[in-house]
Design an enzyme around this catalytic site. Structure first.
Site, PDB file in Angstrom:
ATOM      1  N   HIS A 138       0.803  -1.222   0.000  1.00 39.36           N
ATOM      2  CA  HIS A 138       0.000   0.000   0.000  1.00 39.36           C
ATOM      3  C   HIS A 138       0.836   1.272   0.000  1.00 39.36           C
ATOM      4  O   HIS A 138       0.272   2.365   0.043  1.00 39.36           O
ATOM      5  CB  HIS A 138      -0.902  -0.003   1.237  1.00 39.36           C
ATOM      6  N   CYS A 139       2.173   1.158  -0.043  1.00 43.00           N
ATOM      7  CA  CYS A 139       3.000   2.366   0.079  1.00 43.00           C
ATOM      8  C   CYS A 139       3.850   2.643  -1.150  1.00 43.00           C
ATOM      9  O   CYS A 139       3.584   3.581  -1.898  1.00 43.00           O
ATOM     10  CB  CYS A 139       3.908   2.253   1.309  1.00 43.00           C
ATOM     11  N   ILE A 140       4.867   1.828  -1.368  1.00 46.49           N
ATOM     12  CA  ILE A 140       5.884   2.157  -2.368  1.00 46.49           C
ATOM     13  C   ILE A 140       5.320   2.239  -3.783  1.00 46.49           C
ATOM     14  O   ILE A 140       5.694   3.140  -4.547  1.00 46.49           O
ATOM     15  CB  ILE A 140       7.053   1.146  -2.308  1.00 46.49           C
TER      16      ILE A 140
ATOM     17  N   CYS B 199       2.485   3.265  -4.692  1.00 49.91           N
ATOM     18  CA  CYS B 199       1.449   4.299  -4.796  1.00 49.91           C
ATOM     19  C   CYS B 199       1.916   5.688  -4.376  1.00 49.91           C
ATOM     20  O   CYS B 199       1.688   6.670  -5.079  1.00 49.91           O
ATOM     21  CB  CYS B 199       0.243   3.909  -3.934  1.00 49.91           C
ATOM     22  N   ASP B 200       2.565   5.775  -3.226  1.00 53.75           N
ATOM     23  CA  ASP B 200       2.812   7.082  -2.616  1.00 53.75           C
ATOM     24  C   ASP B 200       3.595   8.045  -3.504  1.00 53.75           C
ATOM     25  O   ASP B 200       3.233   9.234  -3.591  1.00 53.75           O
ATOM     26  CB  ASP B 200       3.518   6.902  -1.275  1.00 53.75           C
TER      27      ASP B 200
END
Length: 465
Positions: free
Chosen positions: A309-311, A313-314
């Site tokens: 959910h992080c790398i 997308c962010d």
């Protein structure tokens, strides 16, 4: 998760550390019962969050561990999620958590201080509201703010005087003001006196007991000094230290910086690994050698791409916002394009590896070991293994997977069951994607062709990295 640098001393430029109320700081506003909200002394303190009601909006991979940590700190927790299937899974403990978190969840099931609901209006009874909803991107890498916008709108609609609202979801710089402080003001509530608003980016590392919330410093920036102080006091009940910044925008950018830093370095590690292959050098031995330098180097390992959910997308939230102001970030943009292409590069290496064995890809029996995006979790979001599986199958290979944490997975629109006994079949190629603690690789032998994408295993006799 990246290791956080030591916080600045209290009063130093760039932020402060919560320990006690700084001289001259405003008094704490009252809670719902009229008592003053006191600064917590941190995890395990005698005060903790006892007597406070906290609503956690969104009970996914961030929200549920957050709710459990708050409950452990003494708060009465109201978990709010609009997904009935998710609530059923939580109530039956059929969720992806660390063993100690699952034990806590099971114990909390009969506790009146831990309540689950799909009613957004339940936040009105809380002293503090924590927003933890996902912020994905669409297939064009454009931020999908639908869930976050809906959650914040609901929180604003039900907000009451005296509440502290803490947004933790990663998003673009300015989100807190756009989705919370502005709408609250339009509702007639004065931020900083009627209600209090802050941004404190989540730092959950799923599946990693070494980075529990009680060991991970937090960052917070409030819409005003009183909001910062309240949010810092609240967060210090579940974190070892809280680093304060002057604005929500600084805290929002800190989160984007953390994960963009990681994305760029992963892309670089993948590229340097390919360079090593071209020069006939083992990348892992090179990384281990470079990592002996005690300064100026941080080891990053090559792999099949990025997931979760992080790398993935962010950094796109940053790139998207920069485009809107006619700014550019060429290093970040190049890194994200390289990361997106990485699963395709893995497929090409797999095809080449099969060719070395004299096996055409059409009809080849290929096993992917581990399809979760990282070890220790059953999370398939953005997992490179899904694309690798689809591409190899499209090329004609007979592809299967084995993952002890994922008994079945939706791949290319089809529900696929995992292989439970990989030793029972002869594989033309085994692609090592994710190795969990529960993964058994003892069946691999000298007769098995292996492609070890992550360069993390002791090399089997015929393994390629």
């Amino acid at each position: 998760m990246e290791s956080a640098p030591a916080p600045s001393p209290q009063g130093a430029p760039g932020g402060t550390v919560v320990g006690a109320r700084p001289p001259g700081a405003p008094a704490m506003p009252a809670q719902a019962d009229g008592s003053e909200l006191r600064l917590s002394e941190g995890p395990g303190s005698p005060d903790g969050l006892a007597g406070q009601t906290v609503a956690v909006v969104g009970l996914g991979y961030v929200g549920l561990p957050t709710a459990l940590a708050l409950h452990e700190a003494g708060a009465v927790v109201v978990g709010v999620d609009v997904s009935s299937p998710r609530l059923r899974a939580i109530r039956s403990c059929q969720v992806d958590l660390l063993p100690q978190q699952l034990a806590h969840l099971a114990a909390a099931a009969g506790d009146r201080g831990f309540r689950l609901t799909d009613d957004p209006a339940a936040v009105a009874a809380a002293d503090t509201v924590v927003v933890c909803v996902p912020t994905p991107v669409d297939r064009h890498q454009v931020p999908d703010l639908g869930m976050l916008s809906a959650a914040c709108a609901s929180v604003v609609r039900h907000a009451r005087a005296g509440q502290l609202i803490v947004l933790t979801s990663t998003s673009y710089v300015g989100t807190t003001r756009d989705l919370l402080t502005g709408p609250l003001t339009e509702r007639g509530l004065t931020v900083g006196s009627d209600v209090f608003v802050a941004f404190a980016p989540e730092r959950i590392d799923p599946g990693n007991p070494s980075h529990g919330q009680e060991r991970t410093p937090r960052v917070v920036g409030g819409a005003d000094p009183r909001s910062t102080e309240l949010a810092a006091a609240f967060l210090s009940a579940t974190a070892p230290s809280v680093h304060r910044v002057d604005t929500p925008e600084a805290a929002e950018m800190a989160k984007l910086w953390e994960n963009t830093f990681r994305a760029v370095n992963i892309a670089l590690a993948n590229e340097l690994s390919d360079n090593c292959h071209a020069l006939g050098v083992d990348p892992r031995s090179v990384i281990e050698a470079a990592a002996t330098k005690p300064f100026g180097f941080m080891p990053f390992y090559p792999g099949p791409g990025v997931g979760g959910h992080c790398i993935p997308c962010d950094p796109h939230y940053l790139l998207w916002q920069l485009r809107s102001v006619q700014a550019d970030s060429p290093v970040v943009g190049t890194a994200m394009r390289a990361i997106a292409r990485r699963p395709g590069a893995v497929v090409r290496r797999a095809v080449d590896r099969l060719a070395e064995e004299g096996v055409p890809v059409s009809g080849a029996k290929v096993l992917i070991v581990g399809i979760a995006y990282k070890e220790g979790v059953a999370d398939l979001r953005e997992s490179p293994a899904l694309e690798i599986h689809e591409r190899l199958a499209a090329a004609g290979a007979r592809v299967a997977y084995a993952d002890p944490l994922v008994p079945a997975a939706l791949i290319g629109g089809t529900l696929v069951a995992g292989v439970t006994d990989p030793a029972a079949a002869d594989w033309d190629l085994v692609v090592i994607h994710t190795v969990h603690r529960e993964t058994d690789l003892s069946w691999l032998d000298a007769g098995t062709a292996v492609l070890d994408i992550g360069h993390r295993l002791p090399a089997p006799p015929r393994a390629h990295r």
